[in-house]
Design a protein around this motif. Structure first.
Motif, PDB file in Angstrom:
ATOM      1  N   GLN A  69       0.880  -9.855 -29.841  1.00 41.74           N
ATOM      2  CA  GLN A  69      -0.451  -9.786 -29.228  1.00 41.74           C
ATOM      3  C   GLN A  69      -0.738  -8.403 -28.660  1.00 41.74           C
ATOM      4  N   VAL A  70       0.246  -7.831 -27.968  1.00 45.73           N
ATOM      5  CA  VAL A  70       0.073  -6.497 -27.404  1.00 45.73           C
ATOM      6  C   VAL A  70      -0.139  -5.474 -28.516  1.00 45.73           C
ATOM      7  N   SER A  71       0.600  -5.631 -29.603  1.00 42.36           N
ATOM      8  CA  SER A  71       0.467  -4.707 -30.742  1.00 42.36           C
ATOM      9  C   SER A  71      -0.917  -4.795 -31.361  1.00 42.36           C
ATOM     10  N   GLN A  72      -1.441  -6.011 -31.467  1.00 43.82           N
ATOM     11  CA  GLN A  72      -2.788  -6.174 -32.032  1.00 43.82           C
ATOM     12  C   GLN A  72      -3.825  -5.461 -31.182  1.00 43.82           C
ATOM     13  N   LEU A  73      -3.712  -5.600 -29.862  1.00 43.70           N
ATOM     14  CA  LEU A  73      -4.660  -4.924 -28.970  1.00 43.70           C
ATOM     15  C   LEU A  73      -4.494  -3.413 -29.039  1.00 43.70           C
ATOM     16  N   GLN A  74      -3.257  -2.951 -29.137  1.00 39.68           N
ATOM     17  CA  GLN A  74      -2.996  -1.515 -29.245  1.00 39.68           C
ATOM     18  C   GLN A  74      -3.613  -0.961 -30.534  1.00 39.68           C
ATOM     19  N   ASN A  75      -3.454  -1.678 -31.616  1.00 44.46           N
ATOM     20  CA  ASN A  75      -3.970  -1.211 -32.903  1.00 44.46           C
ATOM     21  C   ASN A  75      -5.487  -1.332 -33.003  1.00 44.46           C
ATOM     22  N   GLU A  76      -6.108  -2.051 -32.056  1.00 48.29           N
ATOM     23  CA  GLU A  76      -7.569  -2.104 -31.995  1.00 48.29           C
ATOM     24  C   GLU A  76      -8.157  -0.874 -31.315  1.00 48.29           C
ATOM     25  N   GLY A  77      -7.290  -0.035 -30.741  1.00 46.86           N
ATOM     26  CA  GLY A  77      -7.763   1.171 -30.072  1.00 46.86           C
ATOM     27  C   GLY A  77      -7.634   1.127 -28.570  1.00 46.86           C
ATOM     28  N   ARG A  78      -7.007   0.088 -28.045  1.00 44.67           N
ATOM     29  CA  ARG A  78      -6.803   0.006 -26.597  1.00 44.67           C
ATOM     30  C   ARG A  78      -5.521   0.751 -26.214  1.00 44.67           C
ATOM     31  N   GLN A  79      -5.358   0.985 -24.918  1.00 39.97           N
ATOM     32  CA  GLN A  79      -4.149   1.619 -24.403  1.00 39.97           C
ATOM     33  C   GLN A  79      -3.377   0.575 -23.601  1.00 39.97           C
ATOM     34  N   MET A  80      -2.259   0.134 -24.154  1.00 38.66           N
ATOM     35  CA  MET A  80      -1.471  -0.935 -23.561  1.00 38.66           C
ATOM     36  C   MET A  80      -0.251  -0.370 -22.833  1.00 38.66           C
ATOM     37  N   LEU A  81       0.112  -1.018 -21.737  1.00 35.45           N
ATOM     38  CA  LEU A  81       1.289  -0.641 -20.959  1.00 35.45           C
ATOM     39  C   LEU A  81       1.983  -1.922 -20.513  1.00 35.45           C
ATOM     40  N   LEU A  82       3.296  -1.977 -20.655  1.00 36.89           N
ATOM     41  CA  LEU A  82       4.066  -3.156 -20.263  1.00 36.89           C
ATOM     42  C   LEU A  82       4.865  -2.874 -18.998  1.00 36.89           C
ATOM     43  N   VAL A  83       4.842  -3.827 -18.080  1.00 37.72           N
ATOM     44  CA  VAL A  83       5.771  -3.832 -16.955  1.00 37.72           C
ATOM     45  C   VAL A  83       6.659  -5.046 -17.160  1.00 37.72           C
ATOM     46  N   THR A  84       7.921  -4.827 -17.418  1.00 40.46           N
ATOM     47  CA  THR A  84       8.802  -5.914 -17.798  1.00 40.46           C
ATOM     48  C   THR A  84       9.872  -6.188 -16.756  1.00 40.46           C
ATOM     49  N   SER A  85      10.049  -7.431 -16.437  1.00 37.89           N
ATOM     50  CA  SER A  85      11.191  -7.867 -15.635  1.00 37.89           C
ATOM     51  C   SER A  85      12.283  -8.312 -16.600  1.00 37.89           C
ATOM     52  N   GLY A  86      13.350  -8.878 -16.073  1.00 37.00           N
ATOM     53  CA  GLY A  86      14.349  -9.503 -16.923  1.00 37.00           C
ATOM     54  C   GLY A  86      15.640  -8.737 -17.127  1.00 37.00           C
ATOM     55  N   ALA A  87      15.681  -7.449 -16.755  1.00 32.86           N
ATOM     56  CA  ALA A  87      16.900  -6.671 -17.004  1.00 32.86           C
ATOM     57  C   ALA A  87      18.086  -7.219 -16.211  1.00 32.86           C
ATOM     58  N   VAL A  88      17.859  -7.528 -14.934  1.00 33.31           N
ATOM     59  CA  VAL A  88      18.948  -8.047 -14.093  1.00 33.31           C
ATOM     60  C   VAL A  88      19.415  -9.403 -14.609  1.00 33.31           C
ATOM     61  N   ALA A  89      18.468 -10.296 -14.907  1.00 36.19           N
ATOM     62  CA  ALA A  89      18.825 -11.635 -15.377  1.00 36.19           C
ATOM     63  C   ALA A  89      19.544 -11.576 -16.717  1.00 36.19           C
ATOM     64  N   PHE A  90      19.044 -10.756 -17.632  1.00 33.32           N
ATOM     65  CA  PHE A  90      19.676 -10.628 -18.946  1.00 33.32           C
ATOM     66  C   PHE A  90      21.066 -10.008 -18.825  1.00 33.32           C
ATOM     67  N   GLY A  91      21.177  -8.951 -17.998  1.00 33.42           N
ATOM     68  CA  GLY A  91      22.481  -8.327 -17.807  1.00 33.42           C
ATOM     69  C   GLY A  91      23.486  -9.263 -17.172  1.00 33.42           C
ATOM     70  N   ARG A  92      23.041 -10.069 -16.196  1.00 36.77           N
ATOM     71  CA  ARG A  92      23.930 -11.022 -15.542  1.00 36.77           C
ATOM     72  C   ARG A  92      24.459 -12.063 -16.527  1.00 36.77           C
ATOM     73  N   GLN A  93      23.576 -12.538 -17.406  1.00 46.53           N
ATOM     74  CA  GLN A  93      23.989 -13.542 -18.383  1.00 46.53           C
ATOM     75  C   GLN A  93      25.090 -13.010 -19.290  1.00 46.53           C
ATOM     76  N   VAL A  94      24.926 -11.782 -19.766  1.00 45.39           N
ATOM     77  CA  VAL A  94      25.903 -11.204 -20.690  1.00 45.39           C
ATOM     78  C   VAL A  94      27.191 -10.829 -19.964  1.00 45.39           C
ATOM     79  N   LEU A  95      27.067 -10.214 -18.788  1.00 44.15           N
ATOM     80  CA  LEU A  95      28.262  -9.762 -18.073  1.00 44.15           C
ATOM     81  C   LEU A  95      29.098 -10.925 -17.552  1.00 44.15           C
ATOM     82  N   ARG A  96      28.480 -12.056 -17.248  1.00 47.38           N
ATOM     83  CA  ARG A  96      29.254 -13.232 -16.859  1.00 47.38           C
ATOM     84  C   ARG A  96      30.182 -13.661 -17.986  1.00 47.38           C
ATOM     85  N   LYS A  97      29.651 -13.646 -19.200  1.00 45.39           N
ATOM     86  CA  LYS A  97      30.480 -14.003 -20.348  1.00 45.39           C
ATOM     87  C   LYS A  97      31.603 -12.997 -20.550  1.00 45.39           C
TER      88      LYS A  97
END
Length: 385
Positions: A69-97
């Motif tokens: 969806q973000v790519s479609q809006l970007q390719n329509e000529g808009r300027q998209m920016l993402l603020v993403t969470s999840g690094a801590v949760a994803f890292g914790r899941q992998v490092l626990r293993k």
């Protein structure tokens, strides 16, 4: 080849132009129907949306849909920016293993240690450092499918509070956006202080304290003069109370100056650092700085595209007080009124009906005019069919 856009938000002459029907001048969005004109859009993705419900890795399907969806809006000529969470949760899941695999066979299989070992405590900063690498790698591969480049930008509070750092950040983001590259931002949790309570996100005199990605997204939206901020989570929007509590209703439109007393907040998500109270505070602050905001459920099919089209999804923040009660509230009042009518005598009900009929005839012109205004308002909100 990617199309290069000049930044309309820093133009010296203040003139406005148009690209593919998208307004380039910075004009505040006052209703849902105007969201289709937004050019510079920030999408904030919460941890609960990015990770699986069982806390075992990334929610690949949801993220792939969001990227599309973000790519479609970007390719329509808009300027998209993402603020993403999840690094801590994803890292914790992998490092626990990883931590479990490094244990000796005797220790990992000891009955008294099984529960404790399954909840190995990994330092938050280490989880962020490890998880950010995997998260960014995923985004890069996904956006490549749409021939879109991405750039990682990790920030801390000092990047906003220090004037020189703030100017450098703004210049960097402007240049990336003008080069048709999507900046992907996250707080640099590998070095940032560990603060994870909603109470820490409080309003300052002019600004908001950055203690989670909700406040980060709001500050970024104002810094780069974004037209629209979409805060995507795992809830449908802002409710009058916790969504699981009976009687709580979804607010499709929310005016902070008028409706704040109507809502009560529940516990924050078990995955991230923010909560609905944090989101409302940050959204209200961004709204006061001429950035339109919608809080919505990122799990809804094509939620981002439908919101841009003006569909009634999520909670739209506005500074315009509503003069009429929401439809669902009116329905509840009608139900209560019908119960009262049932307790009246036949003669009393007849008197009321005759009075209503005479009023309809007497005030027919006023009723038709009010109905016309309702239709026009519904068309503006994108809810007229």
């Amino acid at each position: 080849m990617s199309t290069l856009y000049r930044n309309p938000y820093s133009s010296c002459n203040g003139s406005s132009n148009q690209t593919n029907g998208i307004i380039n001048s910075k004009t505040p969005i006052s209703n849902r129907s105007d969201m289709k004109h937004a050019r510079r859009i920030i999408v904030k993705l919460g941890t609960a949306l990015i990770t699986r419900e069982n806390e075992d890795g990334l929610a690949i399907g949801r993220l792939a849909s969001t990227v599309e969806q973000v790519s479609q809006l970007q390719n329509e000529g808009r300027q998209m920016l993402l603020v993403t969470s999840g690094a801590v949760a994803f890292g914790r899941q992998v490092l626990r293993k990883e931590a479990m695999m490094t244990m000796t066979m005797r220790k990992s299989l000891s009955p008294k240690d099984i529960l404790q070992n399954s909840r190995v405590a990994i330092q938050r900063q280490a989880c962020a450092a490890f998880g950010q690498k995997g998260l960014m790698s995923f985004y890069e591969r996904m956006f490549q499918q749409y021939n879109i480049g991405v750039a990682q930008v990790l920030v801390t509070k000092s990047d906003f509070y220090n004037l020189d750092s703030r100017k450098n950040l703004q210049a960097t983001l402007d240049e990336l956006l003008n080069l048709n590259i999507i900046p992907i931002l996250n707080t640099n949790d590998a070095v940032a202080p560990c603060i994870d309570t909603d109470a820490e996100v409080t309003a300052a005199k002019d600004d908001i304290v950055i203690n989670d990605n909700d406040s980060l997204a709001a500050r970024l939206a104002v810094l780069i003069s974004a037209d629209l901020l979409l805060i995507m989570s795992d809830v449908n929007g802002l409710y009058t109370g916790p969504p699981t509590v009976e009687g709580s209703r979804l607010l499709h439109t929310f005016c902070p100056k008028q409706d704040l007393e109507l809502i009560s907040f529940g516990a924050r998500s078990k995955f991230g650092t923010g909560g609905m109270e944090s989101k409302v505070k940050c959204a209200s602050w961004a709204l006061d700085h001429n950035v339109a905001v919608v809080i919505s459920n990122g799990q809804i099919d094509k939620a981002i595209l439908n919101m841009i089209d003006g569909k009634k999804i999520g909670t739209f923040f506005t500074n315009a007080p509503t003069e009429t009660l929401p439809v669902d509230v009116q329905a509840l009042k009608v139900r209560d009124g019908s119960r009262l009518l049932q307790r009246l005598t036949a003669e009393q009900r007849k008197t009321i009906i005759n009075k209503m009929a005479s009023n309809l005839i007497e005030y027919s012109q006023d009723i038709l005019e009010a109905n016309k205004q309702d239709v026009e308002e519904a068309m503006k909100e994108g809810t007229y069919e």
